[in-house]
Design a protein around this motif. Structure first.
Motif, PDB file in Angstrom:
ATOM      1  N   GLU A  83       0.827  -1.220   0.000  1.00 20.33           N
ATOM      2  CA  GLU A  83       0.000   0.000   0.000  1.00 20.33           C
ATOM      3  C   GLU A  83       0.854   1.259   0.000  1.00 20.33           C
ATOM      4  O   GLU A  83       0.514   2.238  -0.676  1.00 20.33           O
ATOM      5  CB  GLU A  83      -0.938  -0.002   1.213  1.00 20.33           C
ATOM      6  CG  GLU A  83      -1.916   1.154   1.194  1.00 20.33           C
ATOM      7  CD  GLU A  83      -2.936   1.088   2.317  1.00 20.33           C
ATOM      8  OE1 GLU A  83      -2.890   0.127   3.116  1.00 20.33           O
ATOM      9  OE2 GLU A  83      -3.778   2.010   2.392  1.00 20.33           O
ATOM     10  N   LYS A  87       6.600   3.041  -2.363  1.00 18.53           N
ATOM     11  CA  LYS A  87       6.559   4.420  -2.842  1.00 18.53           C
ATOM     12  C   LYS A  87       7.942   5.066  -2.690  1.00 18.53           C
ATOM     13  O   LYS A  87       8.807   4.542  -1.979  1.00 18.53           O
ATOM     14  CB  LYS A  87       5.471   5.190  -2.092  1.00 18.53           C
ATOM     15  CG  LYS A  87       4.069   4.687  -2.479  1.00 18.53           C
ATOM     16  CD  LYS A  87       2.966   5.319  -1.656  1.00 18.53           C
ATOM     17  CE  LYS A  87       1.601   4.774  -2.097  1.00 18.53           C
ATOM     18  NZ  LYS A  87       0.497   5.268  -1.235  1.00 18.53           N
ATOM     19  N   HIS A 120       3.985  -0.728  -6.744  1.00 21.94           N
ATOM     20  CA  HIS A 120       3.299   0.573  -6.692  1.00 21.94           C
ATOM     21  C   HIS A 120       4.124   1.515  -5.836  1.00 21.94           C
ATOM     22  O   HIS A 120       4.252   1.257  -4.656  1.00 21.94           O
ATOM     23  CB  HIS A 120       1.900   0.363  -6.096  1.00 21.94           C
ATOM     24  CG  HIS A 120       1.132   1.620  -5.848  1.00 21.94           C
ATOM     25  ND1 HIS A 120       0.438   2.275  -6.844  1.00 21.94           N
ATOM     26  CD2 HIS A 120       0.924   2.342  -4.720  1.00 21.94           C
ATOM     27  CE1 HIS A 120      -0.160   3.332  -6.338  1.00 21.94           C
ATOM     28  NE2 HIS A 120       0.117   3.403  -5.050  1.00 21.94           N
ATOM     29  N   GLU A 275      -7.142  -0.465  -7.418  1.00 23.65           N
ATOM     30  CA  GLU A 275      -7.284   0.038  -6.041  1.00 23.65           C
ATOM     31  C   GLU A 275      -8.759   0.085  -5.662  1.00 23.65           C
ATOM     32  O   GLU A 275      -9.231   1.037  -5.035  1.00 23.65           O
ATOM     33  CB  GLU A 275      -6.660   1.439  -5.908  1.00 23.65           C
ATOM     34  CG  GLU A 275      -5.191   1.476  -6.283  1.00 23.65           C
ATOM     35  CD  GLU A 275      -4.536   2.840  -6.089  1.00 23.65           C
ATOM     36  OE1 GLU A 275      -5.113   3.686  -5.368  1.00 23.65           O
ATOM     37  OE2 GLU A 275      -3.450   3.054  -6.654  1.00 23.65           O
TER      38      GLU A 275
HETATM   39  O1  G3I Z   1       3.072   5.552   9.137  1.00 20.84           O
HETATM   40  C1  G3I Z   1       2.838   6.911   9.516  1.00 20.84           C
HETATM   41  C2  G3I Z   1       2.726   7.015  10.975  1.00 20.84           C
HETATM   42  O2  G3I Z   1       3.936   6.638  11.599  1.00 20.84           O
HETATM   43  C3  G3I Z   1       2.358   8.438  11.362  1.00 20.84           C
HETATM   44  O3  G3I Z   1       2.168   8.526  12.704  1.00 20.84           O
HETATM   45  C4  G3I Z   1       1.111   8.851  10.641  1.00 20.84           C
HETATM   46  C5  G3I Z   1       0.769  10.311  10.923  1.00 20.84           C
HETATM   47  O4  G3I Z   1      -0.193  10.786  10.036  1.00 20.84           O
HETATM   48  O5  G3I Z   1       1.289   8.702   9.261  1.00 20.84           O
HETATM   49  C6  G3I Z   1       1.574   7.392   8.887  1.00 20.84           C
HETATM   50  O6  G3I Z   1       1.737   7.340   7.471  1.00 20.84           O
HETATM   51  C7  G3I Z   1       0.566   7.435   6.710  1.00 20.84           C
HETATM   52  C8  G3I Z   1       0.529   6.258   5.763  1.00 20.84           C
HETATM   53  O7  G3I Z   1      -0.573   6.380   4.906  1.00 20.84           O
HETATM   54  C9  G3I Z   1       0.437   4.930   6.489  1.00 20.84           C
HETATM   55  O8  G3I Z   1      -0.767   4.845   7.169  1.00 20.84           O
HETATM   56  C10 G3I Z   1       0.595   8.739   5.936  1.00 20.84           C
HETATM   57  O9  G3I Z   1       0.497   9.827   6.809  1.00 20.84           O
HETATM   58  C11 G3I Z   1      -0.538   8.770   4.970  1.00 20.84           C
HETATM   59  O10 G3I Z   1      -0.375   9.909   4.140  1.00 20.84           O
HETATM   60  C12 G3I Z   1      -0.514   7.533   4.117  1.00 20.84           C
HETATM   61  O11 G3I Z   1      -1.636   7.554   3.289  1.00 20.84           O
HETATM   62  C13 G3I Z   1      -1.559   6.739   2.156  1.00 20.84           C
HETATM   63  C14 G3I Z   1      -1.835   7.581   0.938  1.00 20.84           C
HETATM   64  O12 G3I Z   1      -1.839   6.761  -0.216  1.00 20.84           O
HETATM   65  C15 G3I Z   1      -0.788   8.653   0.751  1.00 20.84           C
HETATM   66  O13 G3I Z   1      -0.981   9.325  -0.426  1.00 20.84           O
HETATM   67  C16 G3I Z   1      -2.577   5.644   2.282  1.00 20.84           C
HETATM   68  O14 G3I Z   1      -2.205   4.741   3.322  1.00 20.84           O
HETATM   69  C17 G3I Z   1      -2.671   4.866   0.971  1.00 20.84           C
HETATM   70  O15 G3I Z   1      -3.768   3.987   1.030  1.00 20.84           O
HETATM   71  C18 G3I Z   1      -2.878   5.821  -0.165  1.00 20.84           C
HETATM   72  O16 G3I Z   1      -2.876   5.087  -1.350  1.00 20.84           O
HETATM   73  C19 G3I Z   1      -3.146   5.843  -2.528  1.00 20.84           C
HETATM   74  C20 G3I Z   1      -2.411   5.185  -3.653  1.00 20.84           C
HETATM   75  O17 G3I Z   1      -1.047   5.105  -3.369  1.00 20.84           O
HETATM   76  C21 G3I Z   1      -2.626   5.930  -4.957  1.00 20.84           C
HETATM   77  N1  G3I Z   1      -4.025   6.078  -5.242  1.00 20.84           N
HETATM   78  C22 G3I Z   1      -4.787   6.670  -4.188  1.00 20.84           C
HETATM   79  C23 G3I Z   1      -4.626   5.882  -2.899  1.00 20.84           C
HETATM   80  C24 G3I Z   1      -5.503   6.408  -1.832  1.00 20.84           C
HETATM   81  O18 G3I Z   1      -5.132   7.726  -1.489  1.00 20.84           O
END
Ligand code: G3I
Length: 492
Positions: A83, A87, A120, A275
């Motif tokens: 997920e 990246k 991804h 997705e």
């Molecule tokens: O792991 C850290 C954690 O340590 C911290 O405390 C926390 C604070 O906000 O953040 C955590 O990381 C987060 C990460 O997900 C893991 O949960 C990030 O902030 C957060 O931005 C991140 O979001 C991801 C997002 O992409 C970022 O753009 C989502 O999990 C993920 O599902 C999402 O996936 C994207 C695809 O790559 C592209 N298409 C859209 C899709 C949904 O947005």
């Protein structure tokens, strides 16, 4: 990318050998169909595998130690997408300092079970590490290429398909590229990324991946379609298009989704639902999942589906309860609908079409132009090409040799005397091209009294998706509409 370079003159022989073998296998498989159709599979991965597809989930490395999570993952799925762990910020947190440990946990979990891995993503405007966010120009272009080379190279041979470039287009009606530091390195950054990925991992399918590209009428969808068509026409190594398919009230599922998938497939790329999540609950949500699965199953080049998480509480949009399992692991109505849809197809992704009764309207042996009833335009070989595999298109009628077709007693439509109108496959969306004439049924056509031209091998109709100059010709289920009607007008 797969089979990117083919020696001229040997391609067709190899294709025929493979298709001959495939035909025997298909015949055997079809004879088994009633038994398999009765024995419905009980998990998503096994049900998808019946038609040669995968069913995957986005996986977070830190959840692999949660046994409630892995119990469902290991039982139901046969493909994964990390997920966040592949990246750019995860794999190259400092420039030229690569870390793969979290991604490796997911890759190893999958490969040790024989699953597919979708990579991804290699180039994206978002989730760039700080050092990259502040870069521009040549330094950034080189950093991007180095990143692709190192990451795709590290996983070379292990990845089924890579999202080489993610989300490069604007939302809304502009159809423009998204303004990003990568875009500002030059409009060719996307093709440069694909060429680098091709060099680093020649066996992976190389995908462009985006969201809000599911609705065929949306400008963003058309913009990506035009890019892929351009890439295919210029030999940029692209193999597939990923449709993220995050459906919600702002971006709802539309019944033209199947048209989107088949239209892209007709360009000669695979399509993958990468997705998937559908906000909602109950029967409404279940029916949308069913529709999405059926749309993929209806398109031969739709390789498989990936949901963006396992349980609702694993979702990036958990409040929208968009996935197939409740947080406690209970299967939702959406799960049942998905499984039923996957089980509704036996082996082989494409149903056998019926063939209308042929009634030739033009005597064999005379040269004609083939005029589209809807467009008034002629079936044309672009640039008067004589290259095997050149796709035919609609173009203003000009009475030139590249629009002059002779219907033979052997049901061929010959051009230039020695080349034939040729179906590159038999499924919906198969390309229609020119190829050196031979005696196979994919070069035989029935010219029917109802105005359609149907492939002898496929039973499907010549079909165009638009009326404009350059609109490509493909095979599609006959539907009685004007975009499948043609008349042969004598040129003599
Ligand atoms: O792991 C850290 C954690 O340590 C911290 O405390 C926390 C604070 O906000 O953040 C955590 O990381 C987060 C990460 O997900 C893991 O949960 C990030 O902030 C957060 O931005 C991140 O979001 C991801 C997002 O992409 C970022 O753009 C989502 O999990 C993920 O599902 C999402 O996936 C994207 C695809 O790559 C592209 N298409 C859209 C899709 C949904 O947005």
């Amino acid at each position: 990318m797969i089979s990117r370079t083919r020696p001229p003159g040997r391609t067709r022989l190899r294709t025929l050998t493979i298709s001959g073998t495939a035909a025997i296998v298909a015949a055997l498989v079809v004879s088994l169909l009633p038994n398999l159709a009765q024995a419905a599979e009980t998990t998503l991965g096994a049900a998808a595998a019946q038609s040669g597809r995968y069913f995957g989930a986005a996986v977070a490395a830190n959840k692999l130690s949660d046994s409630a999570y892995t119990t469902i993952l290991n039982r139901e799925f046969n493909a994964v997408t990390p997920e966040n762990e592949m990246k750019i910020d995860a794999t190259e947190p400092q420039q030229n300092n690569f870390t793969f440990s979290n991604a490796d946990r997911i890759v190893n979990h999958a490969l040790s079970r024989g699953w597919k891995v979708r990579g991804h993503t290699l180039a994206w405007y978002s989730q760039q590490p700080g050092w990259m966010q502040s870069m521009e120009g040549t330094a950034l272009r080189n950093a991007m290429l180095n990143h692709i080379n190192r990451v795709a190279g590290y996983y070379r041979g292990k990845i089924y398909s890579w999202d080489v470039v993610n989300e490069a287009f604007e939302d809304g009606n502009s159809g423009a590229r998204r303004n990003s530091n990568l875009q500002r390195t030059g409009n060719d950054w996307i093709e440069a990324a694909f060429r680098a990925a091709d060099a680093a991992d020649p066996d992976a399918k190389l995908c462009y991946n985006d969201y809000n590209t599911d609705n065929w009428t949306w400008a963003k969808t058309q913009a990506v379609y035009n890019m892929v068509r351009d890439f295919k026409s210029r030999g940029v190594p692209i193999d597939c298009v990923g449709f993220q398919s995050h459906f919600n009230p702002n971006s709802p599922y539309n019944s033209n989704y199947r048209t989107t998938l088949s239209s892209f497939a007709a360009l000669g790329v695979d399509v993958q639902i990468t997705e998937l999540d559908i906000e909602g609950s109950g029967t409404t949500q279940a029916n949308t999942y069913r529709n999405v699965v059926n749309d993929c199953l209806a398109v031969a080049r739709c390789n498989g589906l990936t949901v963006w998480g396992v349980r609702d509480c694993d979702s990036w949009r958990s409040s929208g309860t968009p996935l197939l399992f409740e947080c406690n692991g209970t299967k939702k109505a959406a799960y049942t609908a998905t499984l039923e849809a996957l089980n509704s197809t036996g082996p082989g992704p494409t149903p056998t079409p019926t063939t209308p009764t042929p009634t030739p309207t033009t005597p064999p042996g005379s040269a004609s132009e083939i005029v589209g009833a809807q467009s008034g335009r002629c079936i044309d070989v672009p640039n008067a090409s004589r290259t095997n595999g050149t796709r035919v298109q609609l173009y203003d009628c000009n009475r030139q040799t590249n629009q002059s077709w002779t219907y033979t007693s052997g049901k061929q439509l010959q051009v230039y005397g020695s080349m034939c109108l040729d179906a590159a496959g038999s499924g919906n969306g198969a390309a229609v091209q020119i190829y050196s004439c031979h005696s196979q049924t994919n070069q035989q056509w029935n010219i029917n009294s109802n105005g359609t031209i149907t492939g002898v091998q496929s039973g499907r109709c010549l079909d165009v998706w638009s009326t404009t100059n350059g609109a490509q010709v493909q095979l599609y289920d006959c539907n009685g509409q004007a975009n499948q009607q043609f008349r042969l007008a004598s040129l003599t």
